[in-house]
Design an enzyme around this catalytic site. Sequence first.
Site, mmCIF file in Angstrom:
data_model
loop_
_atom_site.group_PDB
_atom_site.id
_atom_site.type_symbol
_atom_site.label_atom_id
_atom_site.label_comp_id
_atom_site.label_asym_id
_atom_site.label_seq_id
_atom_site.Cartn_x
_atom_site.Cartn_y
_atom_site.Cartn_z
ATOM 1 N N SER A 217 0.839 -1.191 0.000
ATOM 2 C CA SER A 217 0.000 0.000 0.000
ATOM 3 C C SER A 217 0.878 1.246 0.000
ATOM 4 C CB SER A 217 -0.864 -0.040 1.265
ATOM 5 O OG SER A 217 -1.894 0.903 1.206
ATOM 6 N N GLY A 249 -3.182 -0.481 -3.685
ATOM 7 C CA GLY A 249 -1.860 -0.029 -3.296
ATOM 8 C C GLY A 249 -1.373 1.271 -3.888
ATOM 9 N N GLU A 286 -8.147 -3.375 -6.739
ATOM 10 C CA GLU A 286 -8.774 -3.189 -5.422
ATOM 11 C C GLU A 286 -8.264 -1.921 -4.746
ATOM 12 O OE1 GLU A 286 -9.124 -7.834 -4.013
ATOM 13 O OE2 GLU A 286 -7.447 -6.607 -3.372
ATOM 14 N N GLY A 288 -8.141 1.287 -2.378
ATOM 15 C CA GLY A 288 -8.799 1.782 -1.173
ATOM 16 C C GLY A 288 -8.402 3.234 -0.956
ATOM 17 N N ARG A 289 -7.111 3.409 -0.632
ATOM 18 C CA ARG A 289 -6.603 4.748 -0.317
ATOM 19 C C ARG A 289 -6.844 5.750 -1.450
ATOM 20 N NH1 ARG A 289 -2.154 5.341 3.158
ATOM 21 N NH2 ARG A 289 -1.620 3.181 2.699
ATOM 22 N N ARG A 326 -1.853 6.972 12.122
ATOM 23 C CA ARG A 326 -0.836 6.761 11.087
ATOM 24 C C ARG A 326 0.510 7.443 11.409
ATOM 25 N NH1 ARG A 326 -0.992 7.969 6.401
ATOM 26 N NH2 ARG A 326 -0.194 6.031 5.534
ATOM 27 N N CYS A 357 -2.744 10.389 26.557
ATOM 28 C CA CYS A 357 -1.796 10.434 27.665
ATOM 29 C C CYS A 357 -0.442 9.852 27.317
ATOM 30 C CB CYS A 357 -2.381 9.679 28.843
ATOM 31 S SG CYS A 357 -3.888 10.429 29.389
ATOM 32 N N GLU A 358 0.121 10.245 26.215
ATOM 33 C CA GLU A 358 1.489 9.805 25.945
ATOM 34 C C GLU A 358 2.165 10.746 24.958
ATOM 35 O OE1 GLU A 358 1.767 6.186 23.276
ATOM 36 O OE2 GLU A 358 -0.123 5.815 24.315
HETATM 37 N N1 LLP Z 1 -6.280 -5.301 -1.409
HETATM 38 C C1 LLP Z 1 -5.707 -5.925 -0.370
HETATM 39 C C2 LLP Z 1 -5.655 -7.387 -0.359
HETATM 40 C C3 LLP Z 1 -5.167 -5.184 0.690
HETATM 41 O O1 LLP Z 1 -4.599 -5.808 1.698
HETATM 42 C C4 LLP Z 1 -5.237 -3.772 0.657
HETATM 43 C C5 LLP Z 1 -4.704 -2.973 1.745
HETATM 44 C C6 LLP Z 1 -5.873 -3.158 -0.442
HETATM 45 C C7 LLP Z 1 -6.359 -3.948 -1.457
HETATM 46 C C8 LLP Z 1 -6.020 -1.677 -0.560
HETATM 47 O O2 LLP Z 1 -4.800 -1.011 -0.607
HETATM 48 P P1 LLP Z 1 -4.787 0.568 -0.856
HETATM 49 O O3 LLP Z 1 -5.283 0.821 -2.263
HETATM 50 O O4 LLP Z 1 -5.663 1.207 0.154
HETATM 51 O O5 LLP Z 1 -3.367 0.929 -0.679
HETATM 52 N N2 LLP Z 1 -3.159 1.010 7.357
HETATM 53 C C9 LLP Z 1 -2.186 1.247 6.314
HETATM 54 C C10 LLP Z 1 -2.584 0.645 5.011
HETATM 55 C C11 LLP Z 1 -2.829 -0.848 5.090
HETATM 56 C C12 LLP Z 1 -3.254 -1.443 3.790
HETATM 57 C C13 LLP Z 1 -3.735 -2.821 3.993
HETATM 58 N N3 LLP Z 1 -4.171 -3.474 2.808
HETATM 59 C C14 LLP Z 1 -1.972 2.750 6.182
HETATM 60 O O6 LLP Z 1 -2.631 3.509 6.896
HETATM 61 O O7 LLP Z 1 -1.131 3.197 5.425
#
Ligand code: LLP
Length: 429
Positions: A217, A249, A286, A288-289, A326, A357-358
Amino acid sequence: MTPVQSSNPLPWHLLPDNSEVSADGRLLIGGCDTLELAAEFGTPLFVYDEDHLRARCREAVDAFGSHATYASKAFLCKAMARLAFEEGMGIDVASGGEMHVCLSAGIPAEKLVLHGNNKSMSELALARQAGVGRIVVDSDDELDRLESLHTADGLVPDVLLRITPGIKAETHEFVATGQDDSKFGFTVSTGAAKAAVDRAQESPAVNLVGIHAHIGSQVFRVDSFSAAVAVLAEFANPLGLPELVVGGGLGVPYVEGEEAPSISQWATIIRTAAAETGITAQIGIEPGRSIAAAAAVTLYTVGTVKQLPGIRTYVAVDGGMSDNPRPVLYGSGYEAFLPRAVTAERTDRVRIVGKHCESGDLLIREASVPADLVVGDIVATPVTGAYGHSMGSNYNKILRPPVVFCSGGDARLVVRRETFEDLLTTDLG
Ligand code: LLP
């Protein structure tokens, strides 16, 4: 506060698409005055530009049709699930909880893709009974579980196998998943991936329709994606399966100076790499971000300013690591600005911290802010739409913030603020 050399106003491209400055310098998102939103809904507050979210979903769907799947771990509530579905996306869920939210939002189960490196028996049972579109199988233990469920009820879900292509994406090690040393998936280089394909093809418990990989990601370098596609092609082409999902990602800029490809540019890179490597399977993505991150800003109220002459100035706001872990987890950078003066020069450098508190509870280690920032100001951090609300916690029994969707001048509260009573709903005393 300490003056700094870089006094640039907030880079405009970090704000949601439908951002405007009012005649008196205030930030509007989706036609809504952010300071009025703060007054109406309180702070901390996640403010989303709904049309920005929709536009990013459409960009993904334009490139990959219904094989564009929104990774709901980035940000999920019922309104977000419906929005992604309305725009034509499938939804990736990585737990029974994410699946439950989507099903509760009325998303047809066949639009869901279930992920996870350690899916429980009950998660697999729920997914199979509900009829989720795809289960992405991650391990032999999971295949064992699917086989024992099949013995009981005879259901045969469509599955993808998640493989680990052996690609080290350039990103934070916590979110790199494509390298061999990973908890995710079946490793290509050891032969485990090929053995899993053989097993799945012979198993009566699953219908293998394709291969899946996700290299990590917040990846900016497009050659990491092309390299992953090449490994996938080499592995998957001889299998002749109909589907190939290359994961999410795509990185997004969080701070001044960062740049990333758009979703359409990313799609073109994937398509080109797929054509060059002879992939004929239907490709899926897929993201997300890249759908949700830049769609939102978080509004906070400044409560305390502590000046330490010769050391630094601490600006404490009414949220922190509970609404955005983050910076603490990954050392991630953010910008800050004042929505009352969104184009103002940011001449002072301060550390923006939360109320937990940190000492680790910091939001921005070195924030540039306008010199006239005072207690009571609303301060905002952009690009908080992904992995903020979704990774929030109740640490210190802080109430999780509400979420408002703004569009065409209307503000729709889609997640209310938690109450003290909510903190006790699971506490049996
Ligand atoms: N597909 C799978 C199988 C994944 O594990 C993930 C993210 C995505 C798609 C979506 O990835 P994106 O397009 O959002 O990069 N908490 C971390 C990010 C963890 C991502 C986990 N998997 C952060 O705040 O940077």
